[in-house]
Design a protein around this motif. Structure first.
Motif, PDB file in Angstrom:
ATOM      1  N   PHE A  10       0.840  -1.202   0.000  1.00 55.06           N
ATOM      2  CA  PHE A  10       0.000   0.000   0.000  1.00 55.06           C
ATOM      3  C   PHE A  10       0.872   1.248   0.000  1.00 55.06           C
ATOM      4  O   PHE A  10       0.558   2.231  -0.664  1.00 55.06           O
ATOM      5  CB  PHE A  10      -0.944  -0.010   1.204  1.00 55.06           C
ATOM      6  CG  PHE A  10      -1.995  -1.086   1.133  1.00 55.06           C
ATOM      7  CD1 PHE A  10      -2.870  -1.154   0.063  1.00 55.06           C
ATOM      8  CD2 PHE A  10      -2.106  -2.034   2.136  1.00 55.06           C
ATOM      9  CE1 PHE A  10      -3.837  -2.145  -0.015  1.00 55.06           C
ATOM     10  CE2 PHE A  10      -3.062  -3.037   2.070  1.00 55.06           C
ATOM     11  CZ  PHE A  10      -3.936  -3.093   0.996  1.00 55.06           C
ATOM     12  N   PRO A  15      -1.944  -1.107  -4.555  1.00 58.89           N
ATOM     13  CA  PRO A  15      -3.026  -1.610  -3.706  1.00 58.89           C
ATOM     14  C   PRO A  15      -3.530  -3.001  -4.086  1.00 58.89           C
ATOM     15  O   PRO A  15      -3.956  -3.754  -3.212  1.00 58.89           O
ATOM     16  CB  PRO A  15      -4.128  -0.560  -3.883  1.00 58.89           C
ATOM     17  CG  PRO A  15      -3.812   0.126  -5.176  1.00 58.89           C
ATOM     18  CD  PRO A  15      -2.328   0.119  -5.270  1.00 58.89           C
ATOM     19  N   ILE A  19      -3.940  -5.913  -1.348  1.00 63.08           N
ATOM     20  CA  ILE A  19      -5.216  -6.591  -1.102  1.00 63.08           C
ATOM     21  C   ILE A  19      -5.062  -8.098  -1.274  1.00 63.08           C
ATOM     22  O   ILE A  19      -5.627  -8.889  -0.511  1.00 63.08           O
ATOM     23  CB  ILE A  19      -6.302  -6.017  -2.038  1.00 63.08           C
ATOM     24  CG1 ILE A  19      -6.672  -4.602  -1.572  1.00 63.08           C
ATOM     25  CG2 ILE A  19      -7.534  -6.917  -2.063  1.00 63.08           C
ATOM     26  CD1 ILE A  19      -7.599  -3.861  -2.500  1.00 63.08           C
ATOM     27  N   LYS A  38      -9.333  -4.925   8.030  1.00 60.78           N
ATOM     28  CA  LYS A  38      -8.393  -4.191   7.183  1.00 60.78           C
ATOM     29  C   LYS A  38      -8.676  -4.458   5.713  1.00 60.78           C
ATOM     30  O   LYS A  38      -8.632  -3.536   4.880  1.00 60.78           O
ATOM     31  CB  LYS A  38      -6.969  -4.616   7.537  1.00 60.78           C
ATOM     32  CG  LYS A  38      -5.890  -3.714   6.976  1.00 60.78           C
ATOM     33  CD  LYS A  38      -4.556  -4.065   7.603  1.00 60.78           C
ATOM     34  CE  LYS A  38      -3.457  -3.105   7.177  1.00 60.78           C
ATOM     35  NZ  LYS A  38      -2.172  -3.423   7.854  1.00 60.78           N
ATOM     36  N   ARG A  42      -9.728  -1.612   2.962  1.00 55.34           N
ATOM     37  CA  ARG A  42      -8.951  -1.396   1.732  1.00 55.34           C
ATOM     38  C   ARG A  42      -9.806  -1.619   0.489  1.00 55.34           C
ATOM     39  O   ARG A  42      -9.668  -0.912  -0.516  1.00 55.34           O
ATOM     40  CB  ARG A  42      -7.734  -2.327   1.716  1.00 55.34           C
ATOM     41  CG  ARG A  42      -6.694  -2.020   2.782  1.00 55.34           C
ATOM     42  CD  ARG A  42      -6.144  -0.615   2.667  1.00 55.34           C
ATOM     43  NE  ARG A  42      -4.948  -0.416   3.496  1.00 55.34           N
ATOM     44  CZ  ARG A  42      -4.270   0.718   3.587  1.00 55.34           C
ATOM     45  NH1 ARG A  42      -4.681   1.764   2.892  1.00 55.34           N
ATOM     46  NH2 ARG A  42      -3.201   0.819   4.360  1.00 55.34           N
ATOM     47  N   GLN A  45     -11.775   1.517   0.022  1.00 55.87           N
ATOM     48  CA  GLN A  45     -10.954   2.581  -0.545  1.00 55.87           C
ATOM     49  C   GLN A  45     -10.673   2.356  -2.022  1.00 55.87           C
ATOM     50  O   GLN A  45     -10.471   3.311  -2.769  1.00 55.87           O
ATOM     51  CB  GLN A  45      -9.640   2.687   0.235  1.00 55.87           C
ATOM     52  CG  GLN A  45      -9.814   3.169   1.660  1.00 55.87           C
ATOM     53  CD  GLN A  45      -8.539   3.043   2.486  1.00 55.87           C
ATOM     54  OE1 GLN A  45      -7.580   2.375   2.081  1.00 55.87           O
ATOM     55  NE2 GLN A  45      -8.516   3.674   3.647  1.00 55.87           N
ATOM     56  N   LYS A  46     -10.693   1.104  -2.430  1.00 58.26           N
ATOM     57  CA  LYS A  46     -10.457   0.764  -3.832  1.00 58.26           C
ATOM     58  C   LYS A  46     -11.729   0.869  -4.664  1.00 58.26           C
ATOM     59  O   LYS A  46     -11.687   0.835  -5.887  1.00 58.26           O
ATOM     60  CB  LYS A  46      -9.894  -0.665  -3.928  1.00 58.26           C
ATOM     61  CG  LYS A  46      -9.304  -1.023  -5.274  1.00 58.26           C
ATOM     62  CD  LYS A  46      -7.987  -0.300  -5.486  1.00 58.26           C
ATOM     63  CE  LYS A  46      -7.310  -0.781  -6.761  1.00 58.26           C
ATOM     64  NZ  LYS A  46      -8.068  -0.483  -7.991  1.00 58.26           N
ATOM     65  N   LEU A 388      -6.068   4.181  -4.129  1.00 59.06           N
ATOM     66  CA  LEU A 388      -7.008   4.178  -3.017  1.00 59.06           C
ATOM     67  C   LEU A 388      -7.510   5.591  -2.773  1.00 59.06           C
ATOM     68  O   LEU A 388      -6.771   6.562  -2.916  1.00 59.06           O
ATOM     69  CB  LEU A 388      -6.338   3.651  -1.747  1.00 59.06           C
ATOM     70  CG  LEU A 388      -5.741   2.237  -1.807  1.00 59.06           C
ATOM     71  CD1 LEU A 388      -5.079   1.905  -0.479  1.00 59.06           C
ATOM     72  CD2 LEU A 388      -6.799   1.204  -2.152  1.00 59.06           C
ATOM     73  N   LYS A 390      -8.850   7.644   0.330  1.00 58.87           N
ATOM     74  CA  LYS A 390      -8.803   7.420   1.774  1.00 58.87           C
ATOM     75  C   LYS A 390      -9.600   8.422   2.589  1.00 58.87           C
ATOM     76  O   LYS A 390      -9.581   8.376   3.809  1.00 58.87           O
ATOM     77  CB  LYS A 390      -7.343   7.433   2.250  1.00 58.87           C
ATOM     78  CG  LYS A 390      -6.476   6.362   1.581  1.00 58.87           C
ATOM     79  CD  LYS A 390      -5.040   6.450   2.041  1.00 58.87           C
ATOM     80  CE  LYS A 390      -4.173   5.420   1.333  1.00 58.87           C
ATOM     81  NZ  LYS A 390      -2.748   5.502   1.762  1.00 58.87           N
TER      82      LYS A 390
END
Length: 439
Positions: A10, A15, A19, A38, A42, A45-46, A388, A390
């Motif tokens: 990350f 990413p 992942i 987590k 993630r 965020q993706k 990502l 965030k």
């Protein structure tokens, strides 16, 4: 070890690989709730809401009362008031056996659920209750004093002249009140092949704080007793008149050090800093980065205020706890802006959020010209970003350009009366609307 490897990916802005590592962890240890959490975050965020929802539902399969999973699941896959998840949230709230942080998350989620179903009074009461559970207090006097100091002391004609290396990426600051569209513009610009970003970096504020402290110490050591009272009060702005080119260059190098890891292929022409609160510090940025460009986002102040109240920030943003505080902060932001407009000149662009989402192509072309870039049609599809997102706007960005963020305040107009009053009433708001229309 695998978790650390995922973090490395990350950090390297890969990413997809990060992942994949997290997916390997949960496959190997399926009851590892922290890894599932987590992975879900993630995936969100993706932009993978389906995968994020799956992760949070997995947590709930063996931890049915996980407030984190219940509230974040709603972000990934909204559920209604009568769903089993919403009922569970209300039951946990009634029992009172949750931490203050968890209580705040529950109240915020119930507010969003109520709002989505048109229950504005209920939603508003939940949002206010969530803010009541948020620690911290807004120092309105300090913000007022800061803006007054800027207006009195910042004068670009007194700044030192420093030479800028034309071979480095141009610094660009996207600023404005939080929730004004800064994340959207960052991702639109980031779609350009010549743009990189350091995100919501505190770099400018950190350099300025160190710089200001150093200058204040010099004053204390050499001149403090001789300074008249008005200069004592303006010591935080002493750099505006008494900074040498060498000192300004040291500040420039300290800031640009934050850019060094942004060495994409090809080398970026522009590097963005998208910390909204930098709008108060554009004067310092002008001194150490005379080649910088600034974009101030203008979104309807009532939409901004409503969004600030409804957003459950992790930390900071104390002004968002009360509508009157929000109004004061927004007014202070525009008082600062109005002082900077003539002082920054062509370095500063005011960007209408409304015009950007209603007619994006000409707005984006003008924005790219402002930062010195050629037209790139990819800038019109920020939802295709491979990186990502965030910030609290991560899902709005993934929906692409749309007008859903316009006029949300109208259904809450009655509840927003304290905000309207603190902004200066409808006269000020109508002036703002005319100003936005004229951009």
């Amino acid at each position: 070890m695998l978790d650390l490897i995922a973090d490395c990916y990350f950090g390297l802005e890969r990413p997809e690989r990060g992942i994949e590592v997290l997916e390997a962890i949960v496959t190997t240890w399926p009851e590892n709730s922290s890894a599932w959490a987590k992975l879900g975050a993630r995936r969100l965020q993706k932009g993978n809401t389906t995968g994020a929802a799956e992760a949070f539902e997995n947590i709930l399969s063996f931890q049915p009362n996980s407030v984190m999973a219940l509230t974040t699941l709603y972000i990934a896959s909204p559920y209604d008031w009568n769903s089993r998840y919403a009922k569970r949230l209300r039951k946990l709230l009634a029992k009172g056996k949750v931490s203050q942080h968890e209580k705040r998350n529950i109240l915020s989620a119930l507010g969003k659920i109520s709002s989505a179903e048109g229950r504005t009074n209920v939603a508003f009461s939940y949002f206010k209750a969530a803010k009541d559970e948020t620690p911290g207090r807004y120092n309105a006097d300090a913000v007022t004093a800061h803006v007054a100091g800027q207006c009195q002391h910042f004068d670009p004609s007194h700044l030192p002249h420093i030479e800028c290396d034309t071979n480095i990426a141009k610094p660009v600051f996207i600023v404005g009140p939080p929730r004004s569209g800064t994340t959207l513009v960052e991702n639109m610009l980031k779609a350009h092949k010549g743009v990189s970003t350091i995100g919501e970096s505190p770099a400018l504020m950190q350099v300025q704080s160190t710089f200001r402290d150093h200058r204040s110490q010099e004053i204390t050591q050499h001149q403090d007793e001789a300074l008249p009272s008005d200069q004592h009060q303006g010591k935080d702005w002493h750099w505006c008149r008494n900074t040498s080119p060498e000192q300004a260059m040291a500040g420039r190098k300290a800031y640009l050090a934050y850019h060094q890891h942004q060495h994409g292929t090809p080398k970026p022409e522009v590097i963005i800093n998208k910390l909204p609160q930098n709008h108060f510090e554009m004067g310092f940025a002008r001194m150490i980065l005379p080649d910088a460009r600034f974009v101030f986002m203008m979104r309807h102040p009532l939409d901004v205020g409503l969004s600030l109240l409804c957003t459950n920030f992790h930390d900071g943003h104390f002004y968002s706890k009360k509508l009157a505080w929000i109004g004061h902060y927004i007014r202070a932001s525009y008082e600062s802006l109005d002082d900077y407009i003539p002082k920054l000149g062509s370095r500063l662009r005011l960007q209408s959020y409304r015009q950007l989402v209603e007619d994006p192509e000409p707005q984006m072309k003008a924005l790219l010209k402002h930062v010195g870039l050629e037209w790139d049609p990819n800038c019109l599809t920020p939802q295709n970003s491979k990186g990502l997102v965030k910030t609290a706007s991560m899902l709005q960005v993934r929906k692409g350009l749309n007008t859903s963020g316009l006029g949300k305040w109208k259904q809450f107009e009655t509840q927003l009366e304290p905000l309207i009053d603190s902004l200066g009433g409808w006269d000020w708001i109508k002036e703002w609307e005319a100003r936005d229309a004229a951009l």
